[in-house]
Design an enzyme around this catalytic site. Structure first.
Site, PDB file in Angstrom:
ATOM      1  N   TYR A 177      -2.584  -9.989  -0.567  1.00  0.00           N
ATOM      2  CA  TYR A 177      -1.514  -9.689  -1.525  1.00  0.00           C
ATOM      3  C   TYR A 177      -1.306  -8.189  -1.583  1.00  0.00           C
ATOM      4  O   TYR A 177      -2.158  -7.402  -1.166  1.00  0.00           O
ATOM      5  CB  TYR A 177      -1.826 -10.244  -2.924  1.00  0.00           C
ATOM      6  CG  TYR A 177      -2.946  -9.532  -3.650  1.00  0.00           C
ATOM      7  CD1 TYR A 177      -4.247  -9.985  -3.550  1.00  0.00           C
ATOM      8  CD2 TYR A 177      -2.675  -8.413  -4.429  1.00  0.00           C
ATOM      9  CE1 TYR A 177      -5.271  -9.332  -4.220  1.00  0.00           C
ATOM     10  CE2 TYR A 177      -3.697  -7.753  -5.102  1.00  0.00           C
ATOM     11  CZ  TYR A 177      -4.995  -8.212  -4.989  1.00  0.00           C
ATOM     12  OH  TYR A 177      -5.997  -7.574  -5.642  1.00  0.00           O
ATOM     13  N   CYS A 178      -0.121  -7.808  -2.139  1.00  0.00           N
ATOM     14  CA  CYS A 178       0.147  -6.382  -2.289  1.00  0.00           C
ATOM     15  C   CYS A 178       0.895  -6.160  -3.581  1.00  0.00           C
ATOM     16  O   CYS A 178       0.508  -6.657  -4.621  1.00  0.00           O
ATOM     17  CB  CYS A 178       0.886  -5.832  -1.083  1.00  0.00           C
ATOM     18  SG  CYS A 178       2.375  -6.753  -0.679  1.00  0.00           S
ATOM     19  N   ARG A 179       2.016  -5.443  -3.509  1.00  0.00           N
ATOM     20  CA  ARG A 179       2.646  -4.995  -4.755  1.00  0.00           C
ATOM     21  C   ARG A 179       3.637  -5.973  -5.339  1.00  0.00           C
ATOM     22  O   ARG A 179       3.967  -5.871  -6.521  1.00  0.00           O
ATOM     23  CB  ARG A 179       3.358  -3.664  -4.525  1.00  0.00           C
ATOM     24  CG  ARG A 179       2.383  -2.558  -4.226  1.00  0.00           C
ATOM     25  CD  ARG A 179       3.086  -1.435  -3.524  1.00  0.00           C
ATOM     26  NE  ARG A 179       2.175  -0.364  -3.193  1.00  0.00           N
ATOM     27  CZ  ARG A 179       2.371   0.493  -2.199  1.00  0.00           C
ATOM     28  NH1 ARG A 179       3.457   0.372  -1.452  1.00  0.00           N
ATOM     29  NH2 ARG A 179       1.503   1.434  -1.967  1.00  0.00           N
TER      30      ARG A 179
END
Lengths: 230, 230
Positions: A177-179
């Site tokens: 996952y990221c932003r």
DNA sequence: CTATTATTCAATAATTCAATTGAATAATAG
DNA sequence: CTATTATTCAATTGAATTATTGAATAATAG
């Protein structure tokens, strides 16, 4: 003068909220702020804007009341003033995706077959992580990871992914996952991992949405890392 | 080029949605459109903007995909393209109210004005009309007006109200009436008039009740009704 | 065909906005 | 105190927006 005037005044005031979100750089700043409070310099580094320019955009947002600041020592820490902003941004993204042909095209063009990489729902990830049958991968920069992350997540910034493949399990699913939904880091991470033969998927949306959903968040003690000038 | 570039492109695209809602006039237009489809002229009348200006704002919104148009005969009917817009507007209002000190104040002022929408009793209207200190407005179609109306009442069907504002007094109270307590014509007329800065109220109930109460009624020989095409 | 009406387009002036630059302010360390 | 660092301010420049005007287009009626 009358209620005509009054009505226009109200619309003008509401439009001030609109003015905050009508510029790409401010949207980007807001997304970073949605992840936690940041200093001006940190935001400037993240976005690539000059410090003065970043500061000015922050002033604009501050005047509208959407962003607040606290000063501590030399630093001014900015943060979102209201969770409603996250909803506002989500609403705008949704409209952009369904009504601006370009957005969808852009997203698809660069992110390789978006649909093939079906994201895993937050709740599902939470359960699996608790059972220990999945490796959670946070591909954001260490500063952002330190501000808060999915419990148990391993932090491997995208740039270092190639070097750290050996630390990742070949036999267990990896969820990156990221932003957020428009952040490409997780997409790219998953693409790289799949190329190397890992089982990898993306978490739906990103960390801000995870936090917004009220799911558990883990924090790391802030280290004395001094970020250098860009 | 890379994902940095891509990211900025996406933010710019999302910002295009923001640009639609960063101007008071466009917000006002959107609110009218949220009630149903409208022609350019109708919107211009409602907002008080010039037709050309209204048209241009509509173009802006159309290009963003938030507003759509269909042409039928001479008229172009505009409407919202997506219900999500209503949520976006609600979100903006919410943020404006909680974060812009002015808005709260303005809204309060506006609402107290709104509370004055109480209807005027028949007897009171009769007296005031006799004193000539009030303009009585009959917003029913001309045929109904011709069959009988409040003495001295001016007949301006709701549809024509926008065009005939100049015939109405700015400095005197206007009392509108229509068919009765369940008819919305007078409500809408009053709302429109107040938006335009007129002092306007509704008569309690409507004409049938006026006649029923035994109050004086005036009749007109049926004139050539000047209602234009449909 | 011409005249009328609703809408859009094009050119303009006025205003507002964005980014850059360099200086000013504020907190801290020595 | 001075030097350093983070942030903000102020002035400038070029770009983008807005409202206005009058002309152009499109549909319709006679």
């Amino acid at each position: 003068m009358s209620s005509q005037n009054l009505k226009q005044q109200i619309y003008s005031q509401v439009a001030r909220i609109g003015k905050v979100v009508c510029h790409g750089h401010r949207l980007e700043l807001l997304e970073y702020l949605a992840q936690g409070e940041r200093t001006v310099e940190a935001l400037a580094n993240l976005t690539g804007l000059s410090v003065a320019n970043t500061s000015q955009h922050l002033q604009v947002m501050r005047q509208s009341g959407l962003v607040k600041a606290r000063k501590n020592g030399l630093y001014v820490y900015y943060s979102l003033a209201d969770d409603e902003i996250v909803r506002l941004l989500a609403s705008m993204r949704k409209l952009a995706e369904s009504h601006l042909a370009d957005v969808d095209r852009l997203v698809r063009a660069y992110l390789t077959v978006k649909d093939e990489l079906e994201p895993i729902p937050r709740q599902e990830l939470l359960e699996r992580a608790r059972q220990g049958i999945v490796t959670v991968l946070d591909v954001r920069p260490p500063e952002e990871y330190a501000c808060g992350h999915v419990p148990g997540a391993v932090n491997v910034p995208l740039k270092e992914l190639g070097k750290r493949l050996k630390d990742l399990p070949q036999d267990q699913e990896i969820v990156a996952y990221c932003r957020g939904p428009h952040c490409v880091l997780a997409f790219e991470a998953v693409a790289q991992l799949r190329e190397k033969g890992f089982q990898a998927r993306r978490l739906e949306d990103g960390f801000p949405e995870w936090r917004e959903a009220g799911l558990p968040v883990e924090k790391t003690a802030v280290t004395e890392s001094r970020s250098k000038k860009g």
